[in-house]
Design a protein around this motif. Structure first.
Motif, PDB file in Angstrom:
ATOM      1  N   PHE A 282       0.836  -1.203   0.000  1.00  0.00           N
ATOM      2  CA  PHE A 282       0.000   0.000   0.000  1.00  0.00           C
ATOM      3  C   PHE A 282       0.874   1.257   0.000  1.00  0.00           C
ATOM      4  CE2 PHE A 282      -3.556  -2.655   0.670  1.00  0.00           C
ATOM      5  CZ  PHE A 282      -4.719  -1.892   0.595  1.00  0.00           C
ATOM      6  N   THR A 283       1.903   1.253   0.822  1.00  0.00           N
ATOM      7  CA  THR A 283       2.784   2.418   0.929  1.00  0.00           C
ATOM      8  C   THR A 283       3.516   2.687  -0.378  1.00  0.00           C
ATOM      9  OG1 THR A 283       3.079   1.977   3.296  1.00  0.00           O
ATOM     10  CG2 THR A 283       4.685   3.432   2.254  1.00  0.00           C
ATOM     11  N   GLN A 284       3.863   1.620  -1.088  1.00  0.00           N
ATOM     12  CA  GLN A 284       4.621   1.756  -2.334  1.00  0.00           C
ATOM     13  C   GLN A 284       3.737   2.074  -3.541  1.00  0.00           C
ATOM     14  OE1 GLN A 284       6.563  -2.060  -2.580  1.00  0.00           O
ATOM     15  NE2 GLN A 284       7.662  -1.757  -0.643  1.00  0.00           N
ATOM     16  N   ASN A 285       2.431   1.954  -3.394  1.00  0.00           N
ATOM     17  CA  ASN A 285       1.519   2.134  -4.539  1.00  0.00           C
ATOM     18  C   ASN A 285       0.371   3.054  -4.150  1.00  0.00           C
ATOM     19  OD1 ASN A 285       2.487  -0.111  -6.645  1.00  0.00           O
ATOM     20  ND2 ASN A 285       2.541  -1.034  -4.608  1.00  0.00           N
ATOM     21  N   THR A 286       0.698   4.304  -3.835  1.00  0.00           N
ATOM     22  CA  THR A 286      -0.296   5.234  -3.287  1.00  0.00           C
ATOM     23  C   THR A 286      -1.362   5.646  -4.301  1.00  0.00           C
ATOM     24  OG1 THR A 286       1.228   7.056  -3.764  1.00  0.00           O
ATOM     25  CG2 THR A 286       1.261   6.146  -1.532  1.00  0.00           C
ATOM     26  N   SER A 287      -1.092   5.501  -5.607  1.00  0.00           N
ATOM     27  CA  SER A 287      -2.101   5.908  -6.600  1.00  0.00           C
ATOM     28  C   SER A 287      -3.254   4.922  -6.692  1.00  0.00           C
ATOM     29  CB  SER A 287      -1.445   6.064  -7.982  1.00  0.00           C
ATOM     30  OG  SER A 287      -0.985   4.802  -8.459  1.00  0.00           O
ATOM     31  N   TRP A 288      -3.134   3.789  -6.037  1.00  0.00           N
ATOM     32  CA  TRP A 288      -4.144   2.749  -6.129  1.00  0.00           C
ATOM     33  C   TRP A 288      -5.183   2.814  -5.007  1.00  0.00           C
ATOM     34  CZ3 TRP A 288      -4.903  -1.050  -9.836  1.00  0.00           C
ATOM     35  CH2 TRP A 288      -3.919  -1.147 -10.826  1.00  0.00           C
ATOM     36  N   HIS A 289      -4.998   3.659  -4.018  1.00  0.00           N
ATOM     37  CA  HIS A 289      -5.901   3.646  -2.862  1.00  0.00           C
ATOM     38  C   HIS A 289      -5.958   5.020  -2.222  1.00  0.00           C
ATOM     39  CE1 HIS A 289      -2.481   3.738  -0.067  1.00  0.00           C
ATOM     40  NE2 HIS A 289      -1.895   2.929  -0.913  1.00  0.00           N
ATOM     41  N   LYS A 290      -6.789   5.152  -1.187  1.00  0.00           N
ATOM     42  CA  LYS A 290      -7.077   6.442  -0.575  1.00  0.00           C
ATOM     43  C   LYS A 290      -6.168   6.786   0.608  1.00  0.00           C
ATOM     44  CE  LYS A 290     -11.997   5.825  -1.709  1.00  0.00           C
ATOM     45  NZ  LYS A 290     -13.361   5.650  -1.162  1.00  0.00           N
ATOM     46  N   LEU A 291      -5.358   5.833   1.077  1.00  0.00           N
ATOM     47  CA  LEU A 291      -4.534   6.062   2.255  1.00  0.00           C
ATOM     48  C   LEU A 291      -3.257   6.822   1.916  1.00  0.00           C
ATOM     49  CD1 LEU A 291      -4.636   2.694   4.237  1.00  0.00           C
ATOM     50  CD2 LEU A 291      -5.960   4.759   4.638  1.00  0.00           C
ATOM     51  N   THR A 292      -2.824   7.666   2.837  1.00  0.00           N
ATOM     52  CA  THR A 292      -1.521   8.314   2.717  1.00  0.00           C
ATOM     53  C   THR A 292      -0.479   7.447   3.417  1.00  0.00           C
ATOM     54  OG1 THR A 292      -1.722   9.538   4.789  1.00  0.00           O
ATOM     55  CG2 THR A 292      -2.650  10.574   2.802  1.00  0.00           C
ATOM     56  N   PRO A 293       0.820   7.614   3.095  1.00  0.00           N
ATOM     57  CA  PRO A 293       1.867   6.870   3.821  1.00  0.00           C
ATOM     58  C   PRO A 293       1.806   7.119   5.330  1.00  0.00           C
ATOM     59  CG  PRO A 293       2.772   7.845   1.835  1.00  0.00           C
ATOM     60  CD  PRO A 293       1.378   8.383   1.976  1.00  0.00           C
ATOM     61  N   GLU A 294       1.437   8.341   5.726  1.00  0.00           N
ATOM     62  CA  GLU A 294       1.343   8.667   7.142  1.00  0.00           C
ATOM     63  C   GLU A 294       0.228   7.861   7.818  1.00  0.00           C
ATOM     64  OE1 GLU A 294       3.560  11.483   4.988  1.00  0.00           O
ATOM     65  OE2 GLU A 294       1.434  10.966   4.680  1.00  0.00           O
ATOM     66  N   GLU A 295      -0.882   7.689   7.105  1.00  0.00           N
ATOM     67  CA  GLU A 295      -1.981   6.899   7.655  1.00  0.00           C
ATOM     68  C   GLU A 295      -1.585   5.431   7.782  1.00  0.00           C
ATOM     69  OE1 GLU A 295      -6.049   9.230   6.349  1.00  0.00           O
ATOM     70  OE2 GLU A 295      -4.943   8.129   4.802  1.00  0.00           O
ATOM     71  N   CYS A 296      -0.877   4.909   6.806  1.00  0.00           N
ATOM     72  CA  CYS A 296      -0.394   3.524   6.889  1.00  0.00           C
ATOM     73  C   CYS A 296       0.500   3.340   8.108  1.00  0.00           C
ATOM     74  CB  CYS A 296       0.380   3.156   5.620  1.00  0.00           C
ATOM     75  SG  CYS A 296      -0.633   2.976   4.140  1.00  0.00           S
ATOM     76  N   SER A 297       1.401   4.304   8.321  1.00  0.00           N
ATOM     77  CA  SER A 297       2.309   4.243   9.461  1.00  0.00           C
ATOM     78  C   SER A 297       1.549   4.359  10.776  1.00  0.00           C
ATOM     79  CB  SER A 297       3.349   5.359   9.345  1.00  0.00           C
ATOM     80  OG  SER A 297       4.192   5.381  10.473  1.00  0.00           O
ATOM     81  N   GLY A 298       0.587   5.280  10.826  1.00  0.00           N
ATOM     82  CA  GLY A 298      -0.202   5.463  12.041  1.00  0.00           C
ATOM     83  C   GLY A 298      -0.989   4.226  12.419  1.00  0.00           C
TER      84      GLY A 298
END
Length: 451
Positions: A282-298
């Motif tokens: 998810f973190t490496q493919n941000t154009s495919w979904h609504k989450l930001t890297p910060e949200e993934c980390s959180g």
């Protein structure tokens, strides 16, 4: 041109559709059968065509029921190319290795505890065979036309559902065939709405929820209520979750509830190591979904990630109330079975079912009120509370599926309804005919049509 329905017809598992045109063979998806024993036994049977005669596999996405038979295909002689998107390639590698590991562990346990009907239990495929699939992958980008042959091209379009998932348009013999794969929801928590086809002579449409509408329920409130009530009684919450997309959706929602102070201060455990790996995708493919890297980390920071099986056993031995999210989503294998072995017989336990449960899976049996379930050759009484949240499915419902057809500029010659049990598929057939007037059919497993 011939189309052969080798799987995913009359059932939601084992998706395999073979296209034969002018000496070229193309397999759309190569999935594993799950659920009913009569279906699972098909995984051990050879295909009706030799794998070495298949030129291409086009993968719609990386769920096990769409990619899980690839190790068998390769081990039996397939030497062609497997086309899929970048995220699907990443997810499929994780899924196949995880599947092989589970099969190896279950075969070893069956032999050790002597509950297999076979003299020596063997895995359907092993880790080495799963890894051997990787060299055949070829990555494609959405909306880029790929030439498979002089007169055959393919185009991938985003389908929502899970990260990397696509529908596939196949252009050959002057015709356009559109294979939906699994269609996501128009209002999914994480994924964007699926892209609609505008041209198709023939459509092969999934029908998982062909007879159902997702409820307009407050999912956050349901999760809050179910979890709080269970923890207040001193119980543990167990949520079977698919490691791809469902686990991330649940993590996101639970994280939101924690941030809002709506959940008690108890351990939240993610016991699907693959689910954590998927978050990296998810973190490496941000154009495919609504989450930001910060949200993934959180999200990750709010969960204890369990990797070693010793940690699973330690979690089970810990008597304090907790929330456990573990794979697999239909309770067909994986870490979830270890938790169910211990907790399913405790009345204070709550099991929350959040996704589609295929026929004859443990998850389906629990929803249908089974008084006992069989795990690793033993029967366990069901005393836990079994609850369902229907608003979290990654599959589009009947309205989403009907809406997906709405952009077609010209009526297709026929719509084939696949990847659904017979009743949902037939009800969707009626609704499509009523709304659009398109001719529809529900093909039988193993049947063949000429176009």
């Amino acid at each position: 041109m011939k189309i052969r329905f080798l799987g995913g017809a009359g059932t939601v598992t084992g998706s395999k559709t073979l296209v034969e045109s002018n000496g070229v063979r193309i397999l759309i998806d190569c999935g594993l059968f799950q659920g009913l024993k009569t279906l699972r036994e098909l995984n051990w049977e050879p295909l009706p065509v030799l794998p070495e005669t298949i030129d291409y596999v086009l993968l719609t996405h990386g769920h096990l029921d769409h990619c899980g038979w690839l190790p068998r295909l390769v081990s039996q002689g397939f030497r062609g190319k497997i086309f899929c998107t970048g995220p699907t390639r990443q997810i499929t590698k994780l899924i196949l290795l995880d599947s092989a590991k589970i099969q190896e562990e279950e075969a070893e346990r069956a032999n050790r505890e002597h509950y297999s009907k076979h003299e020596v239990a063997e895995p359907l495929y092993n880790m080495e065979q799963a890894a051997a699939v990787s060299p055949f992958f070829r990555t494609v980008k959405p909306h880029e036309e790929i030439a498979l042959d002089a007169d055959i091209t393919a185009l991938f379009s985003k389908a929502g559902h899970i990260i990397g998932a696509c529908s596939i348009s196949l252009h050959l013999e002057g015709k356009t065939l559109v294979f939906s794969g699994d269609i996501g929801r128009d209002d999914d928590v994480l994924m964007f709405a699926p892209e609609k086809p505008v041209q198709a002579d023939y459509v092969f449409l999934e029908s998982t929820y062909g007879n159902r509408l997702h409820p307009h329920a407050d999912v956050l409130l349901q999760l809050e209520t179910f979890i709080t009530n269970t923890i207040d009684k001193g119980g543990t919450v167990i949520i079977p979750g698919f490691a791809v997309e469902r686990a991330q959706s649940l993590m996101f929602l639970l994280w939101q509830l924690k941030k809002q102070g709506r959940l008690p201060d108890v351990p939240f455990i993610l016991d699907t190591p693959m689910g954590a790996n998927v978050l990296e995708v998810f973190t490496q493919n941000t154009s495919w979904h609504k989450l930001t890297p910060e949200e993934c980390s959180g999200m990750l920071q709010r969960f204890t990630i369990t990797s070693a099986f010793e940690d699973t056993l330690a979690t089970i031995a810990d008597k304090q109330p907790k929330v456990i999210l573990a794979a697999s989503g239909m309770a067909t294998g994986g870490r979830i079975l270890s938790y169910l072995e211990y907790y399913i017989g405790i009345p204070e336990t709550t099991v929350i079912i959040t996704g589609y449960q295929a026929e004859a899976t443990r998850g389906r049996k629990l929803l249908e009120g089974a008084r006992e379930i069989k795990i690793y050759g033993r029967y366990f009484p069901v005393r836990a509370k079994i609850l369902q949240i229907e608003g979290l499915s990654a599959h589009g419902d009947q309205n989403d599926l009907l809406n997906w057809l709405s952009a077609l500029k010209v009526a297709p010659k026929k719509v084939f309804l696949v990847h659904g049990e017979n009743q949902p598929a037939d009800e969707l057939r009626i609704r499509i005919n009523e709304r659009y007037g398109y001719p529809c059919t529900v093909p039988l497993m193993g049947s063949e049509v000429e176009l």
